[in-house]
Scaffold this motif. Sequence first.
Motif, mmCIF file in Angstrom:
data_model
loop_
_atom_site.group_PDB
_atom_site.id
_atom_site.type_symbol
_atom_site.label_atom_id
_atom_site.label_comp_id
_atom_site.label_asym_id
_atom_site.label_seq_id
_atom_site.Cartn_x
_atom_site.Cartn_y
_atom_site.Cartn_z
ATOM 1 N N SER A 179 36.493 47.176 36.461
ATOM 2 C CA SER A 179 35.598 46.441 37.350
ATOM 3 C C SER A 179 35.830 44.927 37.320
ATOM 4 C CB SER A 179 34.144 46.740 36.987
ATOM 5 O OG SER A 179 33.884 46.329 35.663
ATOM 6 N N ASN A 180 36.674 44.423 36.429
ATOM 7 C CA ASN A 180 36.975 43.007 36.333
ATOM 8 C C ASN A 180 37.743 42.553 37.568
ATOM 9 O OD1 ASN A 180 37.453 40.448 35.438
ATOM 10 N ND2 ASN A 180 38.785 41.024 33.742
ATOM 11 N N PRO A 181 37.432 41.380 38.130
ATOM 12 C CA PRO A 181 38.150 40.941 39.332
ATOM 13 C C PRO A 181 39.589 40.479 39.056
ATOM 14 C CG PRO A 181 36.515 39.312 38.684
ATOM 15 C CD PRO A 181 36.322 40.501 37.793
ATOM 16 N N HIS A 182 39.988 40.303 37.805
ATOM 17 C CA HIS A 182 41.368 39.931 37.433
ATOM 18 C C HIS A 182 41.808 38.635 38.127
ATOM 19 C CE1 HIS A 182 41.799 43.799 35.452
ATOM 20 N NE2 HIS A 182 41.313 44.375 36.532
ATOM 21 N N ILE A 183 41.004 37.604 38.031
ATOM 22 C CA ILE A 183 41.284 36.337 38.713
ATOM 23 C C ILE A 183 42.557 35.694 38.179
ATOM 24 C CG2 ILE A 183 40.413 33.986 39.076
ATOM 25 C CD1 ILE A 183 37.611 35.235 39.220
ATOM 26 N N ALA A 184 42.781 35.704 36.875
ATOM 27 C CA ALA A 184 43.994 35.091 36.313
ATOM 28 C C ALA A 184 45.240 35.805 36.816
ATOM 29 C CB ALA A 184 43.933 35.127 34.788
#
Length: 191
Positions: free
Chosen positions: A153-158
């Motif tokens: 569910s993490n948006p994985h911005i990095a």
Amino acid sequence: LNGIGMVRFGFLAAVCLGLMVGVCVAEEGGAHLLVQKAMLTNKHFAGSDVPVRYRIFNVGNGAAYDVQLEDEWSPEEFETVSGLSAGNWAKIPAGGNISHIVVVKAHTYGYKTTTSARVTFKQAPGSDETHVVHSNDLGLLPVLSIKDDDKMSNPHIAEWGLFLLGAVALVALPIVLLRPPAPSDSKKKMK
């Protein structure tokens, strides 16, 4: 009999057998229950609620009486959050169905074993003869950890930022390296 005659004879025998079975089933009558047990979520996480639906279908010609549903969830692996893992109904008419939902929660992650639910019923209201049917078994249920939930569910911005930077570099690098020289630079070199 030759080959074609044998095929016709076999086909005729199969049709006759099918008709006889159909007549026997139609004359038998009575209730016939089918039980389905299903998880209502696709991914199961340790510590989160998992709704389980039981559906009981009466596909027979008669009503089922004194219908009782029983299912056991291992107390070492699951906790019942809401609902009951057992239910009873006085009657399910022919062609009718019943839905029952219970919510459970897995204590830890890993593969959890489940069993089939057991349903008992009678063909007549005061009958002593009890019929038993079982639901499908869900088999090994994969329960994921909270870390797996965070990863999914993490948006994985990095990661998306690095991807975007790499894509811009792949487009910009050939433009910078293959651009034609500026006219002012070529005039200076000739003098």
